[in-house]
Design an enzyme around this catalytic site. Structure first.
Site, mmCIF file in Angstrom:
data_model
loop_
_atom_site.group_PDB
_atom_site.id
_atom_site.type_symbol
_atom_site.label_atom_id
_atom_site.label_comp_id
_atom_site.label_asym_id
_atom_site.label_seq_id
_atom_site.Cartn_x
_atom_site.Cartn_y
_atom_site.Cartn_z
ATOM 1 C CB SER A 89 10.809 53.985 -28.288
ATOM 2 O OG SER A 89 11.649 54.834 -29.038
ATOM 3 C CG HIS A 109 12.370 52.300 -24.277
ATOM 4 N ND1 HIS A 109 13.704 52.628 -24.201
ATOM 5 C CD2 HIS A 109 11.867 53.067 -25.273
ATOM 6 C CE1 HIS A 109 14.000 53.544 -25.102
ATOM 7 N NE2 HIS A 109 12.894 53.835 -25.766
#
Length: 336
Positions: A191, A243
């Protein structure tokens, strides 16, 4: 491999008359008309690195499931293994892993990210290996679909080298920030690298603002996608620090690696070197590049020094835990 643009046909076909007129004067150079140079921002490269990343992630997941061997290690404490017909590739019970994947111990053995291992056991390689691991089939499919849709187009436009650097360095940056705030929990997944590609897309749009015809709509669309994905990160069991770290690194790398030449430079690039008057990039592109390079080096250096000294980011930012999980009446974040 880069494909030739339509420029060549304009040079070879559109200037026969000018070349004939200049046969008697070899010192005279007649430039092709500016209309012959068409800047084409569409695909120029064949994408092979992003598909290779997808294959590598799938292969690592298969190896992880082989090592996990639910039938041997589960012993029925959490329930029966899921999809038992797969043998040693069967998944852990849903009570333990609802994403249809291996156990936490198997992920740790394969290189999952844990603060204690990185700081106290000096296993810094986990900052890289965790990027290639996934917690389950659902996790893997979501990330690989995103990688295909985002990464292939970027690689077609900018080539494998720049996109490969953005993917890997963004994943590393996401791992560093995640580890600073992770505590004793394990973190895996691509991610951070994927958010790095999103950050690079935003930087590319900003630094190449003048070449887009529908720039406002493109910016709004990209911002909506980024905000939605970051909002998902406040749910339990989702590492939003990875993220955010990956996004910030990708944003800075986008300013460094993805500026496009201005139109004026493209129009005169076939002129003799002494005739060129315009620089390849605009002034604001150079400013963004230099500032981003300084921020990237300084940010990664400070974060790594803090991590290797064994500091916990939560000690310096008590409210930061809400970035990755917001408690509600439906769930708590104490075990996330």
């Amino acid at each position: 491999m880069e494909r030739r643009r339509d420029v060549e046909s304009g040079v070879n076909g559109g200037n026969k008359n000018s070349r004939t007129e200049n046969n008697n004067n070899n010192n005279t150079y007649s430039a092709p008309p500016a209309s012959a140079y068409v800047y084409n921002p569409e695909t120029h490269w064949t994408s092979w690195l992003v598909p290779l990343f997808v294959v590598a992630n799938i292969a690592v997941f298969v190896v992880t499931m082989y090592i996990n061997n639910c039938h041997k290690h589960n012993l029925g404490f959490q329930g029966d293994c899921i999809a038992g017909f797969l043998g040693r590739f069967s998944f852990q019970p849903l009570q333990e892993n609802p994403l249809l994947g291996p156990s936490s111990s198997a992920l740790t053995k394969m290189g999952g990210l844990k603060w204690d291992n990185v700081v106290n056991h000096h296993q810094g390689w986990r900052l890289v290996t965790c990027i290639w691991l996934h917690a389950g089939v659902i996790h893997l499919l979501a990330n690989m679909l995103s990688l295909v849709f985002i990464g292939i187009r970027l690689e077609q436009q900018f080539g494998f080298l720049r996109i490969g650097i953005i993917y890997l360095v963004s994943g590393f940056g996401g791992s560093v920030l995640s580890c600073l705030f992770l505590g004793n929990h394990i973190s895996v997944g691509a991610s951070g690298a994927l958010f790095g590609l999103l950050g690079a897309m935003l930087a590319e749009l900003i630094t190449n603002w003048t070449i887009y015809s529908n720039k406002v709509m493109a910016l709004l669309t990209l911002l909506v996608i980024i905000v939605i994905n970051l909002a998902i990160g406040i749910l339990p069991h989702v590492d939003n620090f990875a993220h955010i770290g990956g996004f910030l690194v990708g944003l800075l790398l986008g300013f460094i690696l993805l500026p496009r030449p201005q139109f004026g430079w493209l129009e005169q690039r076939h002129l003799p070197a002494g005739v060129r008057l315009k620089s390849k990039y605009k002034a604001y592109q150079y400013v963004l590049l230099i500032a981003s390079l300084i921020l990237l080096v300084a940010g990664l250096t400070v974060a790594l020094v803090m991590l290797l000294r064994g500091e916990n980011g939560n000690d310096h930012c008590h409210w930061c835990r809400y970035i990755t999980c917001v408690p509600t009446s439906k769930w708590e974040c104490s075990d996330t």
